[in-house]
Enzyme design. Structure first.
Site, short mmCIF file in Angstrom:
data_model
loop_
_atom_site.label_atom_id
_atom_site.label_comp_id
_atom_site.label_asym_id
_atom_site.label_seq_id
_atom_site.Cartn_x
_atom_site.Cartn_y
_atom_site.Cartn_z
N LYS A 169 0.80 -1.27 -0.06
CA LYS A 169 0.19 0.09 0.18
C LYS A 169 0.81 1.19 -0.04
O LYS A 169 1.86 1.25 0.90
CB LYS A 169 -0.97 -0.03 1.08
N THR A 191 -7.72 10.33 6.74
CA THR A 191 -7.38 8.84 6.35
C THR A 191 -7.55 7.77 7.36
O THR A 191 -6.91 6.94 7.67
CB THR A 191 -5.61 8.95 6.02
N GLY A 223 -8.88 4.93 9.04
CA GLY A 223 -9.54 3.80 8.64
C GLY A 223 -9.60 3.34 7.06
O GLY A 223 -10.21 2.66 6.51
N THR A 224 -8.75 4.05 6.63
CA THR A 224 -8.16 3.60 5.20
C THR A 224 -7.85 2.34 4.66
O THR A 224 -8.28 1.45 3.97
CB THR A 224 -7.34 4.56 4.32
N GLY A 225 -7.06 1.84 5.87
CA GLY A 225 -6.69 0.32 5.49
C GLY A 225 -7.72 -0.54 5.69
O GLY A 225 -8.11 -1.61 5.19
N CYS A 226 -8.74 -0.37 6.85
CA CYS A 226 -9.95 -1.15 7.16
C CYS A 226 -10.58 -1.14 5.74
O CYS A 226 -11.35 -2.24 5.37
CB CYS A 226 -10.75 -0.47 8.33
#
Ligand code: ATP
Ligand code: MP5
Length: 590
Positions: free
Chosen positions: A218, A251, A253-256
């Protein structure tokens, strides 16, 4: 240009293979497992996606973000809670982990009743939880499992006990895809965090090869203009999805969101395979191309969600705000409205004066947004009134993601190709409408002017065919928007009064010239669409626009009040069609 690999070793793979890894408990040979096909009932079209993760009561991360992302990505969301986390956009306050028996009870409640097509695993917190989830999924295989190895929140708070890191490493070989950020990738590889994309790519390639799991590198934590993601497959191939870096604090919670969207899109791909498999002897197996497509969908959707995040005004502003998971759905819902356009309904202006066409002030409703100055000036009071009334639509056009991205050079090539393909189809019919208008003109000058326009439009169409579109796959037909616009122009030119046809034709000249002036001011030698933008804004075309304006002004002057009202409405309808035309690639493709 879009989808170009940023590392020399990374070329989008064209080699179909099964998704890298079997789910927990399945055969490691890469052969499709029986439960995969057995678990997908024939009628299922919406993937049933389970998030196993922690909570975020402020709604930006964890299970709350997952459920929104799953819905936005086309799935039916379910959740099993590992930990209750008292957190918000500023940080984590407290974590409460229910007894493991309760975790198992939740899993049993779902699996006893529902066929699960895909699982996303998020925050697990500690080694016992990791082992419980692992054992469960070993005994209840699911076709798609995406693991987001959550360790530390964007606020800096730990969400995984340090001593659980090895248990998480042990889980990696048992899932299909992992989505670590740069620091998490380093922990999984037991290395220092990568500083460059190449370093991250190397770590991911080693991890993918060692575990048989596809690793998504990512770009969020790296620097540079591209914040995109790369799928690194166990066989060493990879596929990159570009996305421009946004200057945003939203940003959290972008990974979730990325991981749960990806699980859902893989579920969508799987169900599509299952649909084909219903009619053929093919097995429903995911390929690396499916993963690339799913990653593309999720990355682009997330980009729009991050870009719209600040508009939510969630959080004090001191921390990291959430993304707007519903931004795309809201945009598409607005775009899908079938309500009649406002300018076709209005019979009075805001002060109650009848719009009867007796003066330029009584032609159209006043635009709530001032139009500003046009580069090519109106030819008189009637065309000045048209320009002023089109102010709102004009600013909407400038604000479209397509026009913005074309200007700053971040437009993906598939969107540009869609636009050009439709433009070529449009020009063919636009030329016919101009030829009709030429035949109906009552002065030799107007006749020559529209005929010359007809010639130029068809010449531009064949230039597109010989140039940019020559070696590209074409859709082969007009979109509903292209068809609506061209049919409207041809009907106005052939079947309505001359002034109405001339007014309908005008926005394609005028707005195109104005958009072109804005775009060409952003052009530079390294611009990916430099050649295209340099075609805009020539003096010759500006002179053509001025001549068209003069002719429309003359026609308005000569027309009756009732004809003027219809002509003004046709002008604004064509402005709206221009907006729809510029926006259509973003509706068709994402
Ligand atoms: N500033 C940004 N501009 C554009 N895209 C971004 C930005 N930040 C994050 N993203 C997108 O979100 C994805 C996930 O973000 P990131 O790499 O920061 O993961 P993460 O650290 O796991 O996320 P989280 O903040 O939820 O922990 C990125 O791969 C990228 O596509
Ligand atoms: C329950 C839970 N899971 C994951 C994250 C990571 O998200 P972020 O790093 O964006 O805070 C989080 N904050 N909370």
């Amino acid at each position: 240009m879009a989808e170009q690999p940023t590392a020399p070793s990374c070329a989008p793979t064209s080699n179909p293979s099964t998704l890298s890894n079997p789910a927990p408990g399945a055969s490691a040979s890469g052969t499709p497992r029986a439960p995969q096909t057995a678990q997908v009932p024939q009628a299922a079209r919406v993937p049933r996606v389970l998030s196993i993760a922690g909570t975020d009561p402020s709604g930006g991360a964890g299970i709350q973000a997952d459920l929104k992302s799953i819905a936005a990505s086309g799935g039916y969301g379910m959740c099993v809670t590992t930990s209750l986390v008292a957190q918000n956009t500023c940080g984590v306050r407290e974590v409460f982990t229910p007894p493991l028996e309760f975790l198992t009870a939740q899993l049993a409640a779902v699996f006893d009743d529902v066929t699960v097509d895909a699982v996303k695993i998020g925050m697990l917190g500690d080694a016992d939880t990791i082992r419980t989830v692992r054992t469960w999924l070993s005994e209840h295989p699911v076709p798609v499992v995406v693991l987001d190895p959550v360790m530390i929140a964007s606020s800096g708070d730990r969400l995984l006990q340090a001593e659980a890191e090895q248990a998480l490493r042990d889980l990696v070989p048992l899932v299909n895809v992992i989505t670590p950020n740069i620091p998490e990738l380093a922990v999984l590889c037991e290395k220092e965090p990568a500083q460059t994309f190449d370093e991250a790519h190397e770590q991911a390639a080693n991890l993918a090869a060692a575990t048989g799991t596809t690793v998504i590198v990512k770009g969020g934590h790296l620097c540079g203009q591209d914040a995109g993601n790369t799928a690194v497959f166990p066989d060493g191939t990879c596929a990159h999805v570009r996305t421009p870096r946004l200057d945003s604090r939203n940003t959290h919670g972008t990974g979730c969101s990325l991981s749960s969207s990806l699980a859902t899109r893989l579920g969508v791909e799987l169900l599509q395979h299952a649909e084909v498999a219903e009619h053929t002897a093919e097995q429903s197996v995911l390929t690396s191309e499916d993963t690339h497509r799913a990653l593309q969908w999720s990355t682009r959707w997330l980009h729009e969600s991050i870009a719209a995040g600040a508009g939510l005004q969630v959080g004090s502003g001191e921390g990291h705000g959430p993304v707007d998971h519903a931004a795309r759905a809201r945009r598409l819902e607005a775009a899908a409205s079938a309500y009649p356009w406002h300018h076709l309904l209005a019979t009075t202006d805001s002060e109650g004066n009848t719009l009867d066409g007796t003066s330029p002030e009584r032609l159209l409703p006043v635009s709530p947004v001032p139009a500003g100055e046009a580069v090519v000036k109106p030819a008189g009071p009637w065309t000045a009134a048209l320009w002023a009334a089109g102010g709102e639509t004009w600013h909407q056009i400038l604000d479209l993601p397509f026009v913005r991205a074309l200007g700053d050079g971040t437009l993906d090539e598939d969107l540009f190709a869609f636009y050009l393909d439709q433009d070529a189809l449009y020009l063919r019919d636009y030329s016919r409408a101009l030829a009709t208008l030429s035949a109906r003109a009552d002065t030799a000058e107007a006749q020559v002017h529209w005929a010359a326009g007809a010639h130029e439009a068809i010449a531009a169409e064949s230039q597109l065919h010989e140039g940019w579109l020559a070696n590209r796959a074409r859709l082969g037909g007009p979109s509903p928007i292209t068809m609506g616009y061209t049919n409207f122009l041809r009907a106005s030119a052939a079947g309505d009064d001359y002034v109405v046809g001339a007014a309908a034709i005008l926005p394609c000249y005028w707005l195109y010239e104005e958009v072109g002036a804005v775009l060409s001011s952003q052009n530079h030698a390294d611009h990916p669409y430099a050649e295209w933008l340099s075609m805009y804004g020539g003096e010759e075309f500006a002179a053509d626009v001025a001549r068209s304006l003069a002719e429309v002004e003359r026609a308005f002057e000569a027309a009756s009040p009732a004809q003027r009202v219809r002509a003004a409405q046709a002008y604004l309808s064509a402005c709206v069609y221009e907006r729809e035309f510029f926006d259509q690639a973003h509706r068709a493709l994402r």
